[in-house]
Design a protein around this motif. Structure first.
Motif, PDB file in Angstrom:
ATOM      1  N   GLU A  58       1.950  -3.822 -11.157  1.00  0.00           N
ATOM      2  CA  GLU A  58       2.469  -3.840 -12.176  1.00  0.00           C
ATOM      3  C   GLU A  58       3.689  -3.953 -12.813  1.00  0.00           C
ATOM      4  N   ARG A  59       4.695  -4.727 -12.024  1.00  0.00           N
ATOM      5  CA  ARG A  59       4.992  -5.512 -12.049  1.00  0.00           C
ATOM      6  C   ARG A  59       4.967  -6.782 -12.691  1.00  0.00           C
ATOM      7  N   LEU A  60       4.020  -7.419 -11.809  1.00  0.00           N
ATOM      8  CA  LEU A  60       3.864  -8.728 -12.132  1.00  0.00           C
ATOM      9  C   LEU A  60       2.014  -8.990 -12.901  1.00  0.00           C
ATOM     10  N   ILE A  61       2.322  -8.926 -14.659  1.00  0.00           N
ATOM     11  CA  ILE A  61       1.297  -8.459 -14.809  1.00  0.00           C
ATOM     12  C   ILE A  61       0.877 -10.043 -15.623  1.00  0.00           C
ATOM     13  N   LYS A  62       1.762 -10.730 -15.402  1.00  0.00           N
ATOM     14  CA  LYS A  62       0.533 -12.349 -15.557  1.00  0.00           C
ATOM     15  C   LYS A  62      -0.554 -12.410 -14.924  1.00  0.00           C
ATOM     16  N   ARG A  80     -10.428   3.111  -4.960  1.00  0.00           N
ATOM     17  CA  ARG A  80     -10.469   3.262  -6.675  1.00  0.00           C
ATOM     18  C   ARG A  80      -9.577   4.257  -7.240  1.00  0.00           C
ATOM     19  N   LYS A  81      -9.968   5.095  -6.047  1.00  0.00           N
ATOM     20  CA  LYS A  81      -8.528   6.747  -6.538  1.00  0.00           C
ATOM     21  C   LYS A  81      -7.101   6.427  -6.039  1.00  0.00           C
ATOM     22  N   GLU A  82      -7.572   5.544  -4.953  1.00  0.00           N
ATOM     23  CA  GLU A  82      -5.589   5.651  -4.890  1.00  0.00           C
ATOM     24  C   GLU A  82      -4.631   4.101  -5.114  1.00  0.00           C
ATOM     25  N   ALA A  83      -5.547   3.167  -6.203  1.00  0.00           N
ATOM     26  CA  ALA A  83      -5.242   1.728  -6.724  1.00  0.00           C
ATOM     27  C   ALA A  83      -5.425   2.061  -7.760  1.00  0.00           C
ATOM     28  N   THR A  84      -4.711   2.273  -9.686  1.00  0.00           N
ATOM     29  CA  THR A  84      -5.692   2.430 -10.609  1.00  0.00           C
ATOM     30  C   THR A  84      -5.678   1.223 -11.392  1.00  0.00           C
ATOM     31  N   LEU A  85      -4.307   0.325 -10.857  1.00  0.00           N
ATOM     32  CA  LEU A  85      -4.005  -1.078 -12.179  1.00  0.00           C
ATOM     33  C   LEU A  85      -4.343  -1.994 -11.784  1.00  0.00           C
ATOM     34  N   ILE A  86      -5.747  -2.291 -10.418  1.00  0.00           N
ATOM     35  CA  ILE A  86      -5.573  -3.562  -9.914  1.00  0.00           C
ATOM     36  C   ILE A  86      -7.622  -3.174  -9.780  1.00  0.00           C
ATOM     37  N   ILE A 123       1.435 -14.085  -2.557  1.00  0.00           N
ATOM     38  CA  ILE A 123       0.685 -14.987  -2.885  1.00  0.00           C
ATOM     39  C   ILE A 123       0.481 -15.117  -4.240  1.00  0.00           C
ATOM     40  N   ILE A 124       0.578 -13.602  -5.047  1.00  0.00           N
ATOM     41  CA  ILE A 124       0.382 -13.039  -6.590  1.00  0.00           C
ATOM     42  C   ILE A 124       1.948 -13.066  -6.998  1.00  0.00           C
ATOM     43  N   VAL A 125       3.049 -13.207  -6.856  1.00  0.00           N
ATOM     44  CA  VAL A 125       3.727 -13.805  -6.608  1.00  0.00           C
ATOM     45  C   VAL A 125       4.240 -14.889  -7.387  1.00  0.00           C
ATOM     46  N   ALA A 126       3.428 -16.409  -6.241  1.00  0.00           N
ATOM     47  CA  ALA A 126       3.817 -17.198  -6.235  1.00  0.00           C
ATOM     48  C   ALA A 126       2.258 -17.470  -7.529  1.00  0.00           C
ATOM     49  N   ALA A 127       1.312 -16.561  -7.968  1.00  0.00           N
ATOM     50  CA  ALA A 127       0.625 -16.729  -8.648  1.00  0.00           C
ATOM     51  C   ALA A 127       1.281 -16.779 -10.179  1.00  0.00           C
ATOM     52  N   ALA A 128       1.910 -15.515 -10.344  1.00  0.00           N
ATOM     53  CA  ALA A 128       2.960 -14.696 -11.700  1.00  0.00           C
ATOM     54  C   ALA A 128       3.918 -15.720 -11.808  1.00  0.00           C
ATOM     55  N   SER A 129       4.124 -17.170 -11.043  1.00  0.00           N
ATOM     56  CA  SER A 129       5.600 -18.020 -11.052  1.00  0.00           C
ATOM     57  C   SER A 129       4.492 -19.501 -11.487  1.00  0.00           C
ATOM     58  N   ALA A 160      -2.813   2.873   3.059  1.00  0.00           N
ATOM     59  CA  ALA A 160      -1.215   2.627   2.277  1.00  0.00           C
ATOM     60  C   ALA A 160      -0.928   0.727   2.184  1.00  0.00           C
ATOM     61  N   GLU A 161      -2.053  -0.433   2.681  1.00  0.00           N
ATOM     62  CA  GLU A 161      -1.711  -1.130   1.638  1.00  0.00           C
ATOM     63  C   GLU A 161      -2.323  -1.437   0.655  1.00  0.00           C
ATOM     64  N   ALA A 162      -3.309  -0.903   0.265  1.00  0.00           N
ATOM     65  CA  ALA A 162      -3.594  -1.025  -1.620  1.00  0.00           C
ATOM     66  C   ALA A 162      -2.904  -0.199  -2.143  1.00  0.00           C
ATOM     67  N   ARG A 163      -1.971   0.942  -2.238  1.00  0.00           N
ATOM     68  CA  ARG A 163      -1.170   1.860  -3.012  1.00  0.00           C
ATOM     69  C   ARG A 163      -0.265   0.878  -2.844  1.00  0.00           C
ATOM     70  N   ALA A 164      -0.300   0.101  -2.095  1.00  0.00           N
ATOM     71  CA  ALA A 164       1.367  -0.743  -2.262  1.00  0.00           C
ATOM     72  C   ALA A 164       1.212  -2.179  -3.027  1.00  0.00           C
ATOM     73  N   ILE A 165       0.120  -2.635  -3.335  1.00  0.00           N
ATOM     74  CA  ILE A 165      -0.101  -3.949  -3.456  1.00  0.00           C
ATOM     75  C   ILE A 165      -0.724  -3.239  -5.399  1.00  0.00           C
ATOM     76  N   ASP A 166      -1.151  -1.632  -5.732  1.00  0.00           N
ATOM     77  CA  ASP A 166      -1.029  -1.507  -6.883  1.00  0.00           C
ATOM     78  C   ASP A 166      -0.073  -1.645  -7.310  1.00  0.00           C
ATOM     79  N   ARG A 167       1.090  -0.275  -7.380  1.00  0.00           N
ATOM     80  CA  ARG A 167       2.115  -0.588  -7.008  1.00  0.00           C
ATOM     81  C   ARG A 167       3.082  -1.705  -7.561  1.00  0.00           C
ATOM     82  N   ALA A 168       2.870  -2.832  -6.667  1.00  0.00           N
ATOM     83  CA  ALA A 168       3.891  -4.195  -7.182  1.00  0.00           C
ATOM     84  C   ALA A 168       2.656  -4.699  -8.749  1.00  0.00           C
TER      85      ALA A 168
END
Length: 253
Positions: free
Chosen positions: A31-35, A51-57, A242-248, A21-29
């Motif tokens: 998608e918005r933090l493409i930087k 790999r099956k649950e998180a397809t974008l990361i 941390i990802i948001v900080a990187a995107a900023s 569930a944590e991996a899925r939540a990270i994957d969904r987010a």
């Protein structure tokens, strides 16, 4: 020069299927933090499921055996990990070096096995507190780089280096931005010596008690191309900080 930050979560020996569930939540987010290029290295038992649950990361592994296969009970080859869905492998983490007595030569063989299997690799280096106090930090890291990195004719763009001072891993202690800048500058010079112009394309991650409240400051340091995150990657809430900080980061593309 690669400017897109690379933020990798290393779950270490943590995680059962309930953490998907944590991996899925990270994957969904992500998608918005493409930087930011985001990846997770779960335990080997969860690579396929993640790999099956998180397809974008990116999904990777924390270690591999240097051989393609054979009589190595309990070990997992790079090819097996790729088949399970891994796209990268972490090698040479200080916990592997300490707990399993891994030498630079063994780490190099593992790194080259990952590349040969068609994956990218993250090579970890870092000094202990005693080595830093003795003024040997840069010399130790240079030795590790020289002995652990794949051969000089390897594709540099498929190699990432993670600087993780041993004294900062899981301790709550974090290197100062000045210390990080000095070491990352030293590593960059070593990479350019080893790989020539290709050395400028190798991302250098910082790892060692990276958290949402210090990530922006650390990621703003010159030659810091992202972060290798341990405990703070175990929940989507803290890892996304941390990802948001990187995107900023204004230098992120």
């Amino acid at each position: 020069m690669i400017t897109r930050p690379y933020v990798v979560g290393n779950w270490k020996m943590n995680g059962t299927r309930s953490m998907l569930a944590e991996a899925r939540a990270i994957d969904r987010a992500a998608e918005r933090l493409i930087k930011v290029e985001v990846a997770l290295a779960p335990p080997a038992t969860l690579v396929h499921a993640c790999r099956k649950e998180a397809t974008l990361i990116g999904i990777g592994a924390q270690d591999c055996h240097p051989a393609d296969g054979g009589a190595h009970t309990g070990d997992i080859s790079a090819a097996m990990l790729k088949d399970a869905g891994a796209g990268f492998i972490i090698v040479g983490h200080s916990e592997r070096r300490a707990d399993h007595g891994e030498s630079d030569a063994l780490v190099k063989r593992k790194a080259e096995a990952a590349l040969a299997a068609g994956m990218t690799v993250i090579v970890c280096v870092g000094e202990t507190a005693a080595e830093r106090d003795a003024g040997k930090a840069q010399a130790i890291v240079s030795k590790q780089l020289e002995g652990s990195l794949p051969a000089s004719d390897s594709p540099a763009e498929q190699i990432t280096v993670a600087y993780e001072p041993v004294w900062a891993i899981g301790t709550g202690n974090t290197a100062t931005p000045a210390d990080v800048g000095a070491m990352h500058g030293h590593i960059r010079a070593e990479l350019e010596r080893i790989y020539g112009e290709g050395g400028a394309q190798v991302r250098i991650l910082y790892g060692g008690s990276v958290k949402p409240d210090n990530a922006a400051e650390l990621l703003a340091v010159e030659n810091v191309g992202g972060a290798l995150v341990g405990g703070a990657s175990l929940t989507a809430e803290s890892f996304l900080g941390i990802i948001v900080a990187a995107a900023s980061d204004p230098d992120a593309e």
